[in-house]
Structure formats: structure tokens, C-alpha cells
Design a protein around this motif. Structure first.
Motif, PDB file in Angstrom:
ATOM      1  N   VAL A 194       0.858  -1.182   0.000  1.00 28.10           N
ATOM      2  CA  VAL A 194       0.000   0.000   0.000  1.00 28.10           C
ATOM      3  C   VAL A 194       0.896   1.234   0.000  1.00 28.10           C
ATOM      4  O   VAL A 194       1.701   1.425   0.928  1.00 28.10           O
ATOM      5  N   ALA A 195       0.791   2.051  -1.024  1.00 28.11           N
ATOM      6  CA  ALA A 195       1.625   3.251  -1.132  1.00 28.11           C
ATOM      7  C   ALA A 195       1.330   4.190   0.034  1.00 28.11           C
ATOM      8  O   ALA A 195       0.169   4.531   0.292  1.00 28.11           O
ATOM      9  N   THR A 196       2.384   4.628   0.712  1.00 23.97           N
ATOM     10  CA  THR A 196       2.231   5.339   1.987  1.00 23.97           C
ATOM     11  C   THR A 196       3.181   6.518   2.057  1.00 23.97           C
ATOM     12  O   THR A 196       4.326   6.437   1.586  1.00 23.97           O
ATOM     13  N   VAL A 197       2.723   7.598   2.657  1.00 29.03           N
ATOM     14  CA  VAL A 197       3.594   8.718   2.993  1.00 29.03           C
ATOM     15  C   VAL A 197       3.457   9.000   4.487  1.00 29.03           C
ATOM     16  O   VAL A 197       2.345   9.050   5.020  1.00 29.03           O
ATOM     17  N   GLY A 198       4.586   9.147   5.167  1.00 28.79           N
ATOM     18  CA  GLY A 198       4.591   9.472   6.585  1.00 28.79           C
ATOM     19  C   GLY A 198       5.028  10.906   6.811  1.00 28.79           C
ATOM     20  O   GLY A 198       5.853  11.438   6.051  1.00 28.79           O
ATOM     21  N   PHE A 199       4.480  11.530   7.850  1.00 26.72           N
ATOM     22  CA  PHE A 199       4.860  12.892   8.215  1.00 26.72           C
ATOM     23  C   PHE A 199       5.371  12.887   9.648  1.00 26.72           C
ATOM     24  O   PHE A 199       4.705  12.367  10.549  1.00 26.72           O
ATOM     25  N   GLU A 200       6.530  13.471   9.864  1.00 24.71           N
ATOM     26  CA  GLU A 200       7.134  13.544  11.191  1.00 24.71           C
ATOM     27  C   GLU A 200       7.661  14.953  11.415  1.00 24.71           C
ATOM     28  O   GLU A 200       8.452  15.474  10.607  1.00 24.71           O
ATOM     29  N   ALA A 201       7.225  15.585  12.516  1.00 31.54           N
ATOM     30  CA  ALA A 201       7.615  16.970  12.778  1.00 31.54           C
ATOM     31  C   ALA A 201       9.100  17.104  13.096  1.00 31.54           C
ATOM     32  O   ALA A 201       9.729  18.112  12.763  1.00 31.54           O
ATOM     33  N   ALA A 202       9.676  16.103  13.767  1.00 32.40           N
ATOM     34  CA  ALA A 202      11.087  16.169  14.153  1.00 32.40           C
ATOM     35  C   ALA A 202      11.993  15.867  12.960  1.00 32.40           C
ATOM     36  O   ALA A 202      11.532  15.462  11.888  1.00 32.40           O
ATOM     37  N   GLY A 203      13.277  16.049  13.177  1.00 29.20           N
ATOM     38  CA  GLY A 203      14.247  15.811  12.113  1.00 29.20           C
ATOM     39  C   GLY A 203      14.756  14.395  12.063  1.00 29.20           C
ATOM     40  O   GLY A 203      15.639  14.081  11.248  1.00 29.20           O
ATOM     41  N   GLN A 204      14.241  13.518  12.920  1.00 25.36           N
ATOM     42  CA  GLN A 204      14.641  12.120  12.913  1.00 25.36           C
ATOM     43  C   GLN A 204      13.487  11.265  13.420  1.00 25.36           C
ATOM     44  O   GLN A 204      12.566  11.778  14.058  1.00 25.36           O
ATOM     45  N   VAL A 205      13.546   9.974  13.130  1.00 25.14           N
ATOM     46  CA  VAL A 205      12.516   9.068  13.630  1.00 25.14           C
ATOM     47  C   VAL A 205      12.823   8.719  15.086  1.00 25.14           C
ATOM     48  O   VAL A 205      13.925   8.947  15.580  1.00 25.14           O
ATOM     49  N   GLY A 206      11.842   8.155  15.780  1.00 24.00           N
ATOM     50  CA  GLY A 206      12.070   7.706  17.155  1.00 24.00           C
ATOM     51  C   GLY A 206      11.147   8.320  18.172  1.00 24.00           C
ATOM     52  O   GLY A 206      11.052   7.834  19.300  1.00 24.00           O
ATOM     53  N   GLY A 207      10.499   9.430  17.831  1.00 26.11           N
ATOM     54  CA  GLY A 207       9.518  10.023  18.728  1.00 26.11           C
ATOM     55  C   GLY A 207      10.067  10.402  20.086  1.00 26.11           C
ATOM     56  O   GLY A 207      11.164  10.973  20.213  1.00 26.11           O
ATOM     57  N   LEU A 208       9.337  10.040  21.133  1.00 27.87           N
ATOM     58  CA  LEU A 208       9.668  10.482  22.489  1.00 27.87           C
ATOM     59  C   LEU A 208      10.986   9.919  22.995  1.00 27.87           C
ATOM     60  O   LEU A 208      11.536  10.409  23.989  1.00 27.87           O
ATOM     61  N   TRP A 209      11.520   8.884  22.345  1.00 27.36           N
ATOM     62  CA  TRP A 209      12.756   8.271  22.827  1.00 27.36           C
ATOM     63  C   TRP A 209      14.011   9.023  22.404  1.00 27.36           C
ATOM     64  O   TRP A 209      15.116   8.696  22.851  1.00 27.36           O
ATOM     65  N   VAL A 210      13.865  10.030  21.560  1.00 25.93           N
ATOM     66  CA  VAL A 210      15.034  10.781  21.092  1.00 25.93           C
ATOM     67  C   VAL A 210      15.343  11.884  22.091  1.00 25.93           C
ATOM     68  O   VAL A 210      14.703  12.942  22.102  1.00 25.93           O
ATOM     69  N   TYR A 211      16.329  11.641  22.939  1.00 23.35           N
ATOM     70  CA  TYR A 211      16.695  12.592  23.992  1.00 23.35           C
ATOM     71  C   TYR A 211      17.151  13.909  23.370  1.00 23.35           C
ATOM     72  O   TYR A 211      17.994  13.940  22.473  1.00 23.35           O
ATOM     73  N   GLY A 212      16.557  15.005  23.829  1.00 20.31           N
ATOM     74  CA  GLY A 212      16.944  16.326  23.350  1.00 20.31           C
ATOM     75  C   GLY A 212      16.187  16.799  22.133  1.00 20.31           C
ATOM     76  O   GLY A 212      16.333  17.955  21.733  1.00 20.31           O
ATOM     77  N   ALA A 213      15.366  15.928  21.523  1.00 21.71           N
ATOM     78  CA  ALA A 213      14.583  16.355  20.365  1.00 21.71           C
ATOM     79  C   ALA A 213      13.432  17.253  20.821  1.00 21.71           C
ATOM     80  O   ALA A 213      12.947  17.127  21.956  1.00 21.71           O
ATOM     81  N   PRO A 214      12.976  18.163  19.974  1.00 22.41           N
ATOM     82  CA  PRO A 214      11.834  19.013  20.352  1.00 22.41           C
ATOM     83  C   PRO A 214      10.628  18.156  20.743  1.00 22.41           C
ATOM     84  O   PRO A 214      10.319  17.175  20.079  1.00 22.41           O
ATOM     85  N   ASP A 215       9.975  18.534  21.828  1.00 25.73           N
ATOM     86  CA  ASP A 215       8.774  17.860  22.329  1.00 25.73           C
ATOM     87  C   ASP A 215       9.048  16.498  22.968  1.00 25.73           C
ATOM     88  O   ASP A 215       8.122  15.837  23.426  1.00 25.73           O
ATOM     89  N   SER A 216      10.308  16.051  23.005  1.00 25.20           N
ATOM     90  CA  SER A 216      10.588  14.764  23.640  1.00 25.20           C
ATOM     91  C   SER A 216      10.612  14.924  25.157  1.00 25.20           C
ATOM     92  O   SER A 216      11.260  15.837  25.683  1.00 25.20           O
ATOM     93  N   PRO A 217       9.943  14.028  25.893  1.00 23.73           N
ATOM     94  CA  PRO A 217       9.992  14.088  27.353  1.00 23.73           C
ATOM     95  C   PRO A 217      11.138  13.278  27.954  1.00 23.73           C
ATOM     96  O   PRO A 217      11.220  13.122  29.168  1.00 23.73           O
ATOM     97  N   ALA A 218      12.035  12.756  27.112  1.00 20.86           N
ATOM     98  CA  ALA A 218      13.104  11.878  27.611  1.00 20.86           C
ATOM     99  C   ALA A 218      14.077  12.659  28.497  1.00 20.86           C
ATOM    100  O   ALA A 218      14.430  13.803  28.202  1.00 20.86           O
ATOM    101  N   TYR A 219      14.511  12.016  29.585  1.00 18.69           N
ATOM    102  CA  TYR A 219      15.532  12.587  30.461  1.00 18.69           C
ATOM    103  C   TYR A 219      16.729  11.649  30.482  1.00 18.69           C
ATOM    104  O   TYR A 219      16.650  10.488  30.054  1.00 18.69           O
ATOM    105  N   ARG A 220      17.869  12.158  30.960  1.00 21.57           N
ATOM    106  CA  ARG A 220      19.132  11.435  30.791  1.00 21.57           C
ATOM    107  C   ARG A 220      19.140  10.073  31.476  1.00 21.57           C
ATOM    108  O   ARG A 220      19.793   9.141  31.011  1.00 21.57           O
TER     109      ARG A 220
END
Length: 443
Positions: free
Chosen positions: A28-54
Motif C-alpha cells: 500500500v503506497a504510503t507517505v509518513g509525516f514527522e515533525a522532528a528531524g529524525q525518527v524515534g519520537g519520544l525516545w530521542v533525547y533532546g529532540a523538540p517535544d521529547s519528554p526523555a531525560y538522561r
């Protein structure tokens, strides 16, 4: 991206990545949209909107967290830290070649439903606005991005610093300060333990009791024990067995100065911590009941005590926010939205959700299974029941969830093992529904 996309996936954390992969797996032809500059969502420490702590680690074990299609390395610890998990999600995207289908740095602004059943997704990107029209939309934007503060707020005013756990990054923010942590979830326990080593004084306020579970019981990751029971026993019986085990090995939370839980185990999201109970018994974390009022740099508690603090960290959860959808599609709110099997919108064909739930265990295997269900549907291999049956199933699930979890977001609650088995059954039954009826059948 040579073929026009049939489906848009919003988000490229764990939920969005599994959706893109599952859809590509069935061509199924698909397009994804992600606001951040990398994949990984909340697990990307230091990314905008990520709640991850050290100091963030998984609170579900590796074996109960990994995707079926992409196991975690066997030489990893049972509870990997955020950097390993973020790397794992990046490896998942690389292994299955998902990058070509995902537009990074694109924030979805609006999703519009058209009378002919199609949808237009409008996003802002690095080179300007983008619009695509598709047959279906998969919402996988997560629900740990918009901090929720006490509402209504507590009486009085506080003149020292206040932050939400979303803005916590590491123990250096706590050094030399008198810290009050408010909340009973996993982040509250982690931050209180961090504070107990860095702050001059650490208070932990809980307005209601929670079951604090060590990460190991009987020499094994604690979630594996409940998983073994779930394959054989109903949740009420599992509850009694687990509470007996916790009472024998750890003791009631009230022994540590915490409020006694008023709900049974498995009737809320489990709170896992190896460090908290030890720090309480050493006096390095001091338990307090709920906050009653604020007065300058002092906090008054419901038992009449008051303490001077320099910093309050509100670990009070998140609001579910889907700002790009028409509010009419969200009924009373995204956290009360009735979805068939927590996935399909009964009143908006073509709209589905991955990850809009709160599980008693890890989310990763569940979003993977949800994504495969959506992909089978959009590929024509799985058929939904009629809308009336979908709504009836939603009402029945809500009644059962309210009986178990009360008013704490019952529409979003799932039992990890039970729900995973339910999704497998649903795929099987829906696949049978999709098969053509043999000629002459029923005569």
C-alpha cells in the motif's frame, strides 16, 4: 515515492514506524509525516517535544517490549536506556527501508475529510506547505507531548520555580535544591530517585496510593511473571496472586510512608522502580500526601504539614492532543473517543489510530499488531464488521474498562496480554469476513 500515496501516516515514533512498515509490507503506497528531524519520537533525547531525560530507561523488560519483526539484541540489559531504544527504532527504520516513505521536519497542520471519502493532509515543511490527498489517514502522533498540570490549580501562589516533568532533563537541574516531586507514575519515581542523590532534600507527594513494583521479582523481570499468568488466568485472579506476591516480597506501600492504594493491582498503569523504596527507607526521599495549598515558597499538604521547597516538579501526565483533526471527529475528546478495537473510527471510514491507548505493559508489540490490522484492512484482506456492531463492541469494552479502571481514561485502557491476543483473533475473524461467500452458500 513514484506511486501516489494511498495512505498518510502522521508520526514516526514507534507507532508511526510500525504503521509505515505494515502498509509497505502489503504494497500500500504510503507517505509518513514527522515533525522532528529524525525518527524515534519520544525516545530521542533532546529532540523538540521529547519528554526523555538522561536517566530514562524502559520500565518494561526487553523481551516484553521488542517488536516481533525486529527483536532487540540478546546481549542488551533487561531494561535498556533511552539511547539504546532510540537507536533500536532508527535501526528498525533502516532495516526495513522506511526512510523513503517518511517526510521528516513536516508538521501536520490540518486533516480534512471529503464527501467522496478521501482525505487531504496539509503540512508545513522545510521548503514550504505540502498537501496530499489520500484514501486513508493513520494517526500515530503519540500522547506524551502536551503537559497536563493540575486543573484547577491549588489555592495560593508559589514564588519559587515550577516545571513539568516534560522539561526535566537530568539531575543537574536538582543539585543543591529542596525539591518536591508531585505524582505517582514512573517518571515521578525516577525523578525522585535522581533528586535523592543530587538535591539537598527530596519530597515525594502522592494524593492517592500506587503499587510500586520492583523491576525484578523472584530473579526475573517482574513483567514476565504476570505475562506467564496472563496466558492462563483472568485478570482478577492474576491480581490476587500478584498482590500476594508483592505483599510477601515488598510489603504494602504504606510501610514506606506512601498512601495505601485504594485500587487493586492491574487496575492502573504499573509503577516500576528498584530505587524508590530503598531511598524511602534511608530517608533520602520523604513521602508526603497530596498538595493542599501553595504559599510563597512553602507547600501545604493535606495532613497539615508544610515544607519550604525551591522547586516543584509536576509529574502529572499529559493531555491527549490531536490538533489537526476536526473536533467533531473527536466527540468529547481524543481520550474518550470510542474506537473499534482501539483502532478504527466507526463514524469516519478511512480514519484509524495507532497507539491511542494506555497499556498495562509495553506499547511496542501492541502498536505493531494494530498496524498490521490496519494494513490488512487497507489491503482488502480484513473486513470490519458493520458500524452498528463496531459501536456495540465499543460500548461493551467501555463498560468492562470502567468496571476495572474507573474513570481514569477507561476508553484508552488495555490489558497488554489480553489485548494482544484480542488483536490476533480480530485479524483472523476479519480475514474470514473478507473472503467471498461461496456461490449458493446459505441456500
Amino acid at each position: 515515492m513514484g506511486v501516489p500515496p494511498r495512505v498518510a501516516v502522521i508520526g514516526a515514533g514507534a507507532a508511526g514506524l510500525t504503521a509505515v512498515k505494515a502498509l509497505r509490507d502489503v504494497d500500500v503506497a504510503t507517505v509518513g509525516f514527522e515533525a522532528a528531524g529524525q525518527v524515534g519520537g519520544l525516545w530521542v533525547y533532546g529532540a523538540p517535544d521529547s519528554p526523555a531525560y538522561r536517566t530514562l530507561h524502559l520500565n518494561t523488560s526487553r523481551g516484553r517490549t521488542q517488536f516481533a519483526d525486529h527483536p532487540m539484541p540478546t546481549d542488551w540489559p533487561d531494561y535498556p536506556d533511552h539511547s539504546r531504544v532510540a537507536g533500536y527504532l532508527a535501526d528498525y527504520a533502516a532495516r526495513f527501508g522506511l526512510a523513503d516513505s517518511i517526510r521528516l521536519g513536516h508538521t501536520v497542520q490540518r486533516v480534512t475529510q471529503h464527501p467522496d471519502g478521501t482525505w487531504t493532509v496539509a503540512a508545513s515543511g522545510p521548503t514550504g506547505p505540502v498537501e496530499v490527498t489520500v484514501d486513508a489517514v493513520v494517526v500515530a502522533n503519540g500522547h506524551n507531548r502536551v503537559p497536563r498540570l493540575p486543573d484547577p490549580g491549588y489555592p495560593g501562589s508559589f514564588t519559587a520555580e515550577q516545571i513539568h516533568s516534560h522539561d526535566y532533563r537530568g539531575p543537574e537541574q536538582l543539585a543543591g535544591r529542596r525539591v518536591l516531586v508531585v505524582g505517582g507514575g514512573n517518571s515521578a519515581m525516577d525523578i525522585a530517585v535522581d533528586a535523592s542523590y543530587a538535591a539537598t532534600r527530596t519530597l515525594l507527594s502522592l494524593r492517592r496510593g500506587v503499587w510500586v513494583v520492583p523491576k525484578y521479582l523472584l530473579g526475573r523481570p517482574s513483567d514476565t511473571l504476570n505475562g506467564a499468568l496472563a496466558r492462563r488466568l483472568p485478570w482478577r485472579l492474576r491480581q490476587r496472586i500478584t498482590q500476594t506476591m508483592l505483599s510477601a516480597t515488598v510489603g504494602n506501600p504504606s510501610r514506606y510512608g506512601l498512601p495505601a492504594p485504594t485500587h487493586g493491582f492491574l487496575q492502573d498503569h504499573p509503577t516500576l522502580s528498584d530505587g524508590l523504596l530503598s531511598r524511602l527507607t534511608h530517608g533520602d526521599v520523604e513521602a508526603r500526601p497530596g498538595v493542599a495549598a501553595l504559599d510563597g515558597d512553602r507547600v501545604e499538604f493535606t495532613d497539615g504539614r508544610s515544607d519550604t521547597v525551591d522547586l516543584i516538579i509536576w509529574c502529572t501526565g499529559y493531555r491527549v492532543d490531536v490538533p489537526f483533526l476536526d473536533p467533531a471527529l473527536l466527540a468529547g475528546g481524543a481520550d474518550t473517543l470510542p474506537l473499534y478495537r482501539h483502532v478504527f473510527h466507526p463514524d469516519a471510514p478511512g480514519l484509524s489510530f495507532v497507539g491511542l491507548m494506555q497499556s498495562t505493559g509495553s506499547a511496542f508489540p501492541l502498536v505493531e499488531a494494530q498496524a498490521k490490522l490496519i494494513a490488512a484492512h487497507l489491503a482488502g484482506r480484513y473486513t470490519l464488521p458493520d458500524p452498528a456492531r463496531q459501536r456495540a463492541a465499543c460500548r461493551a469494552e467501555l463498560r468492562a474498562a470502567t468496571a476495572r479502571w474507573g474513570q481514569r481514561r477507561p476508553a484508552m485502557r488495555v490489558d497488554f496480554d489480553v489485548y494482544l491476543a484480542e488483536l490476533a483473533r480480530e485479524l483472523t475473524v476479519g480475514t474470514r469476513r473478507a473472503r467471498p461467500t461461496p456461490s449458493g452458500a446459505g441456500r
